[in-house]
Scaffold this active site. Structure first.
Site, mmCIF file in Angstrom:
data_model
loop_
_atom_site.group_PDB
_atom_site.id
_atom_site.type_symbol
_atom_site.label_atom_id
_atom_site.label_comp_id
_atom_site.label_asym_id
_atom_site.label_seq_id
_atom_site.Cartn_x
_atom_site.Cartn_y
_atom_site.Cartn_z
ATOM 1 C CB CYS A 186 -1.201 -0.496 1.222
ATOM 2 S SG CYS A 186 -1.717 1.749 1.339
ATOM 3 C CB CYS A 190 -3.294 2.342 -1.921
ATOM 4 S SG CYS A 190 -2.754 1.171 -0.452
ATOM 5 C CE LYS A 197 -4.356 2.737 -6.957
ATOM 6 N NZ LYS A 197 -4.283 0.517 -7.126
ATOM 7 C CE1 TYR A 249 -6.967 -2.974 -7.124
ATOM 8 C CE2 TYR A 249 -7.270 -4.175 -6.649
ATOM 9 C CZ TYR A 249 -6.990 -4.095 -6.180
ATOM 10 O OH TYR A 249 -5.637 -4.233 -5.538
ATOM 11 C CD GLU A 303 -7.517 2.432 -8.931
ATOM 12 O OE1 GLU A 303 -8.392 2.418 -7.985
ATOM 13 O OE2 GLU A 303 -6.248 1.840 -8.683
ATOM 14 C CG HIS A 320 -30.228 21.228 -2.123
ATOM 15 N ND1 HIS A 320 -30.186 19.779 -3.102
ATOM 16 C CD2 HIS A 320 -30.921 22.867 -2.783
ATOM 17 C CE1 HIS A 320 -30.902 20.733 -4.637
ATOM 18 N NE2 HIS A 320 -30.917 21.860 -4.246
ATOM 19 C CD GLU A 345 -29.722 17.604 -3.214
ATOM 20 O OE1 GLU A 345 -30.721 17.111 -3.317
ATOM 21 O OE2 GLU A 345 -28.723 18.065 -3.675
#
Length: 460
Positions: A43, A48, A51, A179, A183, A437, A442
């Site tokens: 990681c 991650c 990346k 993924y 990515e 909002h 939402e």
């Protein structure tokens, strides 16, 4: 005198191993942790974290185009790959150093060496001698898989080499549909590289909800990524100008770089697990029970080397559960149900719970809520990027089984959704939440009409 040199020896200083070692050492146990590369693991060092920095870097060009729609004039900015790499490497070194400091402060001994088991209680450190431990934790993670069964496969790079390219290519071909492939396709494309993504399957992101898979593929194409499905490499030819990938479809794709992101494998090579009586499963991962214990009575394993859910936060929680169980007298197992995940594609994905297909298989009748729309930000400047949100609901109990989001900040949104789904929220409870909002999120609590696919709607 103590029977063993250490109460716990951890092999692998990635996220899971570091957490387990720290907590065990803080209990007063004698702990050592060995790492053959750099402390931080996949990681922090080659996954991650770097990346995500690359994702950030690659988004600025797209955001600059949006800015013009909001009245900002073009700045003529350029990207310096080498400057970015230097900054990225400095930050990775800083983070790795923090891991080492935290381990040392907790009282754990950090050893920089390749470790292998000579038997269940004996660890041999390359060039540093042999030590014994009452308990051993395997936390070696995974490594990229590369094919070797076709001509020219030696020219392939993986994601690990992609973090250290001396210069950006002008053209890249990425093989894979998971993924990591998706990515990196967004990263290279965002940095101005002519990008082609090739995958042998019918659609990318296998394992995710089918609507999400199709939507992400279409949005990637809008950004200029060439997505080629249903074909794979037959051979790679090196030329004076770069490489030519000869595909099973009969096409030939010329690029400067060929990157394979076709999966990772548990890293068990050379660990001596067979000498310690540790069994592997069919995927080559360490087979463990719910408490992460292996077939050897004094050996455990956490993280990607067990091939359960290969996510950093999962490895951390597994490592913490192991330490609680073995060093604090608090039997703990990590619940792998309802774990949220994100794909930092462009646009990004956030997902938790079951896909529609899996939910139908497990629960039968469902209520589906799905919406596609342009965000307020996109509509203003006339952009075409569309978001997608989807709820998968059990028709009888009205419990929400899955929540899936594609769009800006989807990974941030899904973290909060995961809390509700983990607690067993129903659609009525979900709908009782007042919306914030104006936001993308939402829309999640304002969907009232059930979704009926066009082909089913026509039949009805």
């Amino acid at each position: 005198m103590a029977k063993y040199d250490y109460d716990l020896f951890v092999i692998g200083a990635g996220s899971g191993g570091v957490r387990a070692a720290r907590l065990a050492a803080m209990s007063g146990a004698r702990v050592a942790i060995a790492e053959e590369h750099r402390v931080g693991g996949t990681c922090v060092i080659r996954g991650c974290v770097p990346k995500k920095f690359m994702v950030y870097a690659s988004e600025f060009a797209h955001n600059a185009g949006i800015a013009e729609g909001y009245g900002w004039s073009a700045s003529g900015a350029t990207f310096d790959w080498k400057k970015f790499l230097e900054a990225k490497d400095r930050e990775i070194a800083r983070l790795s150093g923090i891991y080492v400091t935290n381990l040392s402060n907790a009282g754990a001994e950090v050893v920089h060496a390749k470790a292998r088991l000579k038997d269940a209680h004996t660890v041999e450190l390359e060039g540093k001698g042999t030590y014994t431990a009452e308990k051993v934790l395997i936390a070696t993670g995974g490594r990229p898989w590369k094919p070797t069964d076709f001509e020219g496969a030696e020219h392939i790079i993986t994601s690990e080499e992609a973090f250290h390219l001396p210069e950006l290519p002008k053209r890249v071909l990425i093989a894979g549909g998971g993924y990591i492939a998706v990515e990196f396709a967004g990263i290279f494309n965002g940095l101005g590289v002519d990008t082609t993504l090739v995958y042998r399957g019918a659609n990318i992101l296998r394992g995710f909800d089918d609507n999400i898979r199709a939507h992400v593929a279409e949005e990637m194409k809008k950004r200029g990524i060439k997505v080629v499905l249903g074909c794979q490499h037959e051979r790679i030819e090196k030329t004076a100008a770069g490489y030519v990938s000869h595909m099973s479809s009969g096409s030939a794709i010329e690029t400067d770089l060929v990157m394979f992101a076709t999966g990772r494998r548990p890293y068990t090579d050379g660990l001596g697990l067979e000498k310690a009586g540790v069994k592997l499963n069919e995927a080559g991962a360490v087979a463990v029970d719910k408490f992460s214990k292996s077939s050897a009575d004094n050996i455990w394993a956490v993280g990607d080397v067990t091939d359960r859910i290969n996510l950093t936060p999962v490895a951390i929680r597994e490592g913490a559960a192991f330490a609680q169980t073995e060093f604090y007298g608090n039997p703990t197992s990590f619940d792998h149900d309802m774990v949220a995940s994100a794909v930092f594609s462009q646009p990004p994905v956030g997902s938790v719970g079951l896909s529609e297909a899996d939910a139908r298989h497990q629960h039968g009748k469902l209520d589906i809520y799905l919406s596609k729309f342009r965000t307020m930000k996109t509509t203003f400047y006339g952009g075409e990027e569309r978001c997608m949100i989807k709820l998968v609901v059990d028709a009888d109990s009205q419990k929400i089984l899955g929540c899936h989001v594609v769009g800006p900040d989807a990974p941030e949104i899904i973290q909060m959704a995961a809390i509700a789904l983990k607690m067993g929220v129903t659609k009525a409870q979900w709908d009782s939440t007042c919306a914030v909002h104006p936001t993308l999120a939402e829309e999640l609590v304002t969907m009232r009409e059930k979704y009926v696919p066009q082909e089913l709607g026509a039949a009805a």
